[in-house]
Design an enzyme around this catalytic site. Sequence first.
Site, mmCIF file in Angstrom:
data_model
loop_
_atom_site.group_PDB
_atom_site.id
_atom_site.type_symbol
_atom_site.label_atom_id
_atom_site.label_comp_id
_atom_site.label_asym_id
_atom_site.label_seq_id
_atom_site.Cartn_x
_atom_site.Cartn_y
_atom_site.Cartn_z
ATOM 1 N N VAL A 41 0.751 -1.166 -0.055
ATOM 2 C CA VAL A 41 0.009 0.107 0.151
ATOM 3 C C VAL A 41 0.701 1.290 -0.111
ATOM 4 O O VAL A 41 1.995 1.483 0.856
ATOM 5 C CB VAL A 41 -0.987 -0.010 1.272
ATOM 6 C CG1 VAL A 41 -2.074 1.280 1.173
ATOM 7 C CG2 VAL A 41 -1.684 -1.336 1.238
ATOM 8 N N HIS A 95 9.852 4.562 -1.611
ATOM 9 C CA HIS A 95 8.969 5.417 -1.596
ATOM 10 C C HIS A 95 8.073 4.669 -0.354
ATOM 11 O O HIS A 95 8.045 3.659 -0.366
ATOM 12 C CB HIS A 95 7.999 5.237 -2.928
ATOM 13 C CG HIS A 95 6.867 5.583 -3.015
ATOM 14 N ND1 HIS A 95 6.700 6.292 -4.182
ATOM 15 C CD2 HIS A 95 5.564 5.696 -2.213
ATOM 16 C CE1 HIS A 95 5.290 7.226 -3.985
ATOM 17 N NE2 HIS A 95 4.661 6.392 -2.940
ATOM 18 N N LEU A 96 7.465 5.541 0.640
ATOM 19 C CA LEU A 96 6.864 4.972 1.670
ATOM 20 C C LEU A 96 5.768 4.005 1.316
ATOM 21 O O LEU A 96 4.968 4.085 0.196
ATOM 22 C CB LEU A 96 6.023 6.059 2.264
ATOM 23 C CG LEU A 96 5.217 5.575 3.210
ATOM 24 C CD1 LEU A 96 5.897 5.175 4.651
ATOM 25 C CD2 LEU A 96 4.427 6.906 3.798
ATOM 26 N N HIS A 97 5.772 2.530 1.741
ATOM 27 C CA HIS A 97 5.041 1.696 1.526
ATOM 28 C C HIS A 97 4.896 0.615 2.845
ATOM 29 O O HIS A 97 5.749 0.468 3.390
ATOM 30 C CB HIS A 97 5.459 0.800 0.504
ATOM 31 C CG HIS A 97 6.958 0.166 0.468
ATOM 32 N ND1 HIS A 97 7.830 0.887 0.184
ATOM 33 C CD2 HIS A 97 7.284 -1.139 0.509
ATOM 34 C CE1 HIS A 97 9.115 0.065 0.139
ATOM 35 N NE2 HIS A 97 8.538 -1.129 0.578
ATOM 36 N N THR A 98 3.567 0.252 2.727
ATOM 37 C CA THR A 98 3.095 -0.709 3.918
ATOM 38 C C THR A 98 2.898 -2.266 3.416
ATOM 39 O O THR A 98 1.939 -2.377 2.418
ATOM 40 C CB THR A 98 2.056 -0.320 4.550
ATOM 41 O OG1 THR A 98 2.243 1.208 5.015
ATOM 42 C CG2 THR A 98 1.637 -0.980 6.018
#
Length: 136
Positions: A41, A95-98
């Site tokens: 996400v 890149h920020l991701h969960t």
Amino acid sequence: MSGCVFCGIVAGEVAAFRVADEPDGVAFLDTRPVFAGHVLVVPRVHLVTLGELPADLLPGYFALVRRLAVAVETGLGAGGTFVAMNNKVSQSVPHLHTHVVPRTKGDGLRGFFWPRTRYQDDTEAQTYADRIAAAL
């Protein structure tokens, strides 16, 4: 951001197996999943770390992550999920991701392969707690 594969996915310029495409973020299958159904996400804006995510985007982004955790479990019949995020270290795409990873009992995943340690004593533990609390 030019050259960022996740920004390319968000923009529709890079192919991905999309699970969700919403104002608060985009979710898609990880190309190298821990287990089948492993979802990433990402926020629509290019940020590298959680600390860069503006406060006004937090509720929507984490609501999407929460919904994905439930959907992965329900949709795949998983026993649960593992939700995780790296900041800088071990972040293969900056890149920020969960990560939302489906789990089943006995799947072999052991704490996401993290070595476990113990504090020497309560004093050492309190020192760490105090340092983190002071940084808040």
